[in-house]
Design a protein around this motif. Structure first.
Motif, short mmCIF file in Angstrom:
data_model
loop_
_atom_site.label_atom_id
_atom_site.label_comp_id
_atom_site.label_asym_id
_atom_site.label_seq_id
_atom_site.Cartn_x
_atom_site.Cartn_y
_atom_site.Cartn_z
N MET A 1 0.85 -1.18 0.00
CA MET A 1 0.00 0.00 0.00
C MET A 1 0.89 1.24 0.00
N PRO A 2 0.78 2.09 -0.99
CA PRO A 2 1.65 3.27 -1.09
C PRO A 2 1.30 4.30 -0.02
N LEU A 3 2.31 5.12 0.30
CA LEU A 3 2.11 6.19 1.27
C LEU A 3 1.37 7.35 0.63
N SER A 4 0.61 8.06 1.46
CA SER A 4 -0.05 9.26 0.95
C SER A 4 1.00 10.34 0.74
N GLU A 5 0.61 11.40 0.06
CA GLU A 5 1.55 12.47 -0.23
C GLU A 5 2.05 13.12 1.06
N GLN A 6 1.19 13.31 2.03
CA GLN A 6 1.58 13.91 3.30
C GLN A 6 2.52 12.97 4.06
N GLU A 7 2.23 11.69 4.07
CA GLU A 7 3.11 10.73 4.74
C GLU A 7 4.48 10.67 4.07
N GLN A 8 4.50 10.75 2.75
CA GLN A 8 5.78 10.73 2.03
C GLN A 8 6.61 11.96 2.36
N ARG A 9 5.97 13.14 2.42
CA ARG A 9 6.69 14.37 2.78
C ARG A 9 7.23 14.28 4.20
N LEU A 10 6.42 13.75 5.12
CA LEU A 10 6.86 13.61 6.50
C LEU A 10 8.04 12.64 6.61
N LEU A 11 7.96 11.55 5.89
CA LEU A 11 9.06 10.58 5.88
C LEU A 11 10.33 11.19 5.31
N ASP A 12 10.21 11.94 4.21
CA ASP A 12 11.38 12.60 3.62
C ASP A 12 12.00 13.61 4.59
N GLU A 13 11.15 14.35 5.29
CA GLU A 13 11.65 15.32 6.25
C GLU A 13 12.37 14.63 7.41
#
Length: 128
Positions: A1-13
């Motif tokens: 299941m792919p991450l949402s855009e907000q979750e991806q940004r949080l993970l990158d940060e």
């Protein structure tokens, strides 16, 4: 299941902050284990070929001991070929791939080796 855009940004940060603030942890846990050197790959390949020849010779001569020894030599050759180079683990390299004099002398000034490595890491991150 792919991450949402907000979750991806949080993970990158979180990842950026980890790289920026805890270089020791990243270098310890990271997948940067030593890579095999050209020399170890070439030597391992030669040893493996010699072992294969001994294995075939053992089959042709119907001598199981020669075949078993050949297999052992082949296994040793593969292990030599995939083993990480010792120069990578012993001496940290600069951006050109050569160990610098400043990193080889651990008692330069009052800074420790790890402090210098952290400073180099921070400088590298700032350059990006």
């Amino acid at each position: 299941m792919p991450l949402s855009e907000q979750e991806q940004r949080l993970l990158d940060e979180m990842e950026r902050n980890l790289y920026r603030n805890d270089a020791d942890f990243v270098s310890t846990v990271g997948d940067r284990r030593g890579r095999p050197t050209y020399r170890s790959v070439a030597l391992g390949s030669v040893i493996t070929i010699v072992g294969a020849a001994a294995l075939v010779l053992g089959v042709i001569l119907q001598q199981p001991i020669i075949g078993i020894l050949g297999f052992g030599v082949m296994l040793a050759g593969v292990l030599v070929a995939i083993s990480p180079g010792k120069a990578d683990a012993d001496a940290p390299a600069d951006k050109d791939g050569f160990a610098s004099a400043s990193t080889s002398n651990p008692r330069k000034g009052s800074t420790t080796f790890m402090d210098r490595m952290n400073d180099r890491w921070d400088k590298r991150q700032d350059d990006r």
